[in-house]
Design a protein around this motif. Sequence first.
Motif, PDB file in Angstrom:
ATOM      1  N   GLU A 194       0.837  -1.204   0.000  1.00 52.09           N
ATOM      2  CA  GLU A 194       0.000   0.000   0.000  1.00 52.09           C
ATOM      3  C   GLU A 194       0.870   1.251   0.000  1.00 52.09           C
ATOM      4  O   GLU A 194       0.590   2.218  -0.722  1.00 52.09           O
ATOM      5  CB  GLU A 194      -0.916   0.003   1.222  1.00 52.09           C
ATOM      6  CG  GLU A 194      -2.016  -1.039   1.193  1.00 52.09           C
ATOM      7  CD  GLU A 194      -2.853  -1.017   2.463  1.00 52.09           C
ATOM      8  OE1 GLU A 194      -2.663  -0.085   3.289  1.00 52.09           O
ATOM      9  OE2 GLU A 194      -3.680  -1.930   2.639  1.00 52.09           O
ATOM     10  N   TRP A 195       1.913   1.237   0.826  1.00 56.40           N
ATOM     11  CA  TRP A 195       2.778   2.404   0.907  1.00 56.40           C
ATOM     12  C   TRP A 195       3.563   2.634  -0.379  1.00 56.40           C
ATOM     13  O   TRP A 195       4.012   3.753  -0.626  1.00 56.40           O
ATOM     14  CB  TRP A 195       3.748   2.242   2.083  1.00 56.40           C
ATOM     15  CG  TRP A 195       3.111   2.546   3.400  1.00 56.40           C
ATOM     16  CD1 TRP A 195       1.801   2.853   3.633  1.00 56.40           C
ATOM     17  CD2 TRP A 195       3.757   2.590   4.671  1.00 56.40           C
ATOM     18  NE1 TRP A 195       1.583   3.054   4.972  1.00 56.40           N
ATOM     19  CE2 TRP A 195       2.766   2.902   5.641  1.00 56.40           C
ATOM     20  CE3 TRP A 195       5.051   2.360   5.091  1.00 56.40           C
ATOM     21  CZ2 TRP A 195       3.051   3.021   6.989  1.00 56.40           C
ATOM     22  CZ3 TRP A 195       5.338   2.475   6.440  1.00 56.40           C
ATOM     23  CH2 TRP A 195       4.352   2.804   7.389  1.00 56.40           C
ATOM     24  N   SER A 196       3.721   1.606  -1.182  1.00 57.01           N
ATOM     25  CA  SER A 196       4.455   1.766  -2.443  1.00 57.01           C
ATOM     26  C   SER A 196       3.754   2.740  -3.392  1.00 57.01           C
ATOM     27  O   SER A 196       4.384   3.272  -4.313  1.00 57.01           O
ATOM     28  CB  SER A 196       4.626   0.408  -3.134  1.00 57.01           C
ATOM     29  OG  SER A 196       5.498  -0.418  -2.391  1.00 57.01           O
ATOM     30  N   SER A 197       2.467   2.959  -3.180  1.00 51.84           N
ATOM     31  CA  SER A 197       1.731   3.905  -4.034  1.00 51.84           C
ATOM     32  C   SER A 197       1.625   5.282  -3.381  1.00 51.84           C
ATOM     33  O   SER A 197       0.914   6.148  -3.874  1.00 51.84           O
ATOM     34  CB  SER A 197       0.328   3.360  -4.334  1.00 51.84           C
ATOM     35  OG  SER A 197      -0.422   3.203  -3.137  1.00 51.84           O
ATOM     36  N   ARG A 198       2.320   5.478  -2.269  1.00 53.76           N
ATOM     37  CA  ARG A 198       2.339   6.783  -1.613  1.00 53.76           C
ATOM     38  C   ARG A 198       3.530   7.612  -2.107  1.00 53.76           C
ATOM     39  O   ARG A 198       4.459   7.076  -2.717  1.00 53.76           O
ATOM     40  CB  ARG A 198       2.453   6.604  -0.093  1.00 53.76           C
ATOM     41  CG  ARG A 198       1.209   6.091   0.584  1.00 53.76           C
ATOM     42  CD  ARG A 198       1.366   6.207   2.091  1.00 53.76           C
ATOM     43  NE  ARG A 198       0.201   5.744   2.812  1.00 53.76           N
ATOM     44  CZ  ARG A 198       0.026   5.889   4.122  1.00 53.76           C
ATOM     45  NH1 ARG A 198       0.975   6.482   4.850  1.00 53.76           N
ATOM     46  NH2 ARG A 198      -1.061   5.446   4.715  1.00 53.76           N
ATOM     47  N   PRO A 199       3.535   8.917  -1.803  1.00 61.11           N
ATOM     48  CA  PRO A 199       4.706   9.753  -2.147  1.00 61.11           C
ATOM     49  C   PRO A 199       5.841   9.481  -1.152  1.00 61.11           C
ATOM     50  O   PRO A 199       6.045  10.222  -0.191  1.00 61.11           O
ATOM     51  CB  PRO A 199       4.176  11.176  -2.041  1.00 61.11           C
ATOM     52  CG  PRO A 199       3.047  11.088  -1.070  1.00 61.11           C
ATOM     53  CD  PRO A 199       2.433   9.725  -1.268  1.00 61.11           C
ATOM     54  N   LEU A 200       6.549   8.389  -1.390  1.00 65.78           N
ATOM     55  CA  LEU A 200       7.537   7.925  -0.415  1.00 65.78           C
ATOM     56  C   LEU A 200       8.685   8.902  -0.215  1.00 65.78           C
ATOM     57  O   LEU A 200       9.253   8.981   0.880  1.00 65.78           O
ATOM     58  CB  LEU A 200       8.071   6.552  -0.831  1.00 65.78           C
ATOM     59  CG  LEU A 200       7.106   5.394  -0.570  1.00 65.78           C
ATOM     60  CD1 LEU A 200       7.554   4.145  -1.302  1.00 65.78           C
ATOM     61  CD2 LEU A 200       6.986   5.110   0.923  1.00 65.78           C
TER      62      LEU A 200
END
Length: 256
Positions: A194-200
Amino acid sequence: MKHFIVEEKGNVVHLKIARGEKYNALNAELLAEFAEAAREVRRSEAQIVLLYGDGEGFCAGGDLSMMKEVSDRDTYDEVMDNIETIVKTFYSMQKIVISALHGPVVGLGLSIALSADYVIAEPDANLSMNFIGIGLAPDGGGHFWLQERLGTHQAKHFAWEGQQMRAKEAYDHKLVDIVVNGPVQEEAARLAEEWSSRPLKSMIATKEIYHQHGMERLSHYLEKERENQWRLLQTADHSEGVEAFLNKRKPEFQGR
């Protein structure tokens, strides 16, 4: 590496401690490999790290056999160098680090778990900073992580009492960020996905701002822990704690 498996899956690098037959207990050889594994993970282009243990627990802490391995100062310093490399690398790397906990999470194992940015646990996870049971004090930055999450007063009590917390209680005290119902490795992998699609890059920038300031404090604590632990290793209470543990009896400490 003998005791670690490193695997990249998309934007996530999985790091597994693979000494499950010993509850991933840490000895000098394993810590040297752990430091190298942490450096390898840092070099990865993945932006998320997932750290977990094989078998029935995340990490049972330091293997008692290591007490003999660190009886001379040179070997002791080498072990402490590797421990410091591990926690400093996780704390400072430009990645989001998730530790996924199950079963025993003890002593140095808990210090390493808390060096992550996010801590996830199964309900059966059992957290303890129980160095005091063998007459020692937390290391691996344990004082720093406990102070960050509990505050100084509660951190002292947690260390002094060798207190054990199941996942829900640890969550209530903010030692754990989330308790999951399913297998923790799967739930942590799902979160990482899920976090991979966030602005990391934005998330990592926030980590850098906080942790660049914190690194000086962490280094101070690690230096103090190194010197204090060496002195404590020479005490009668430490010898009694180890002997009592090996003989499965209650230690008779005398404050010496």
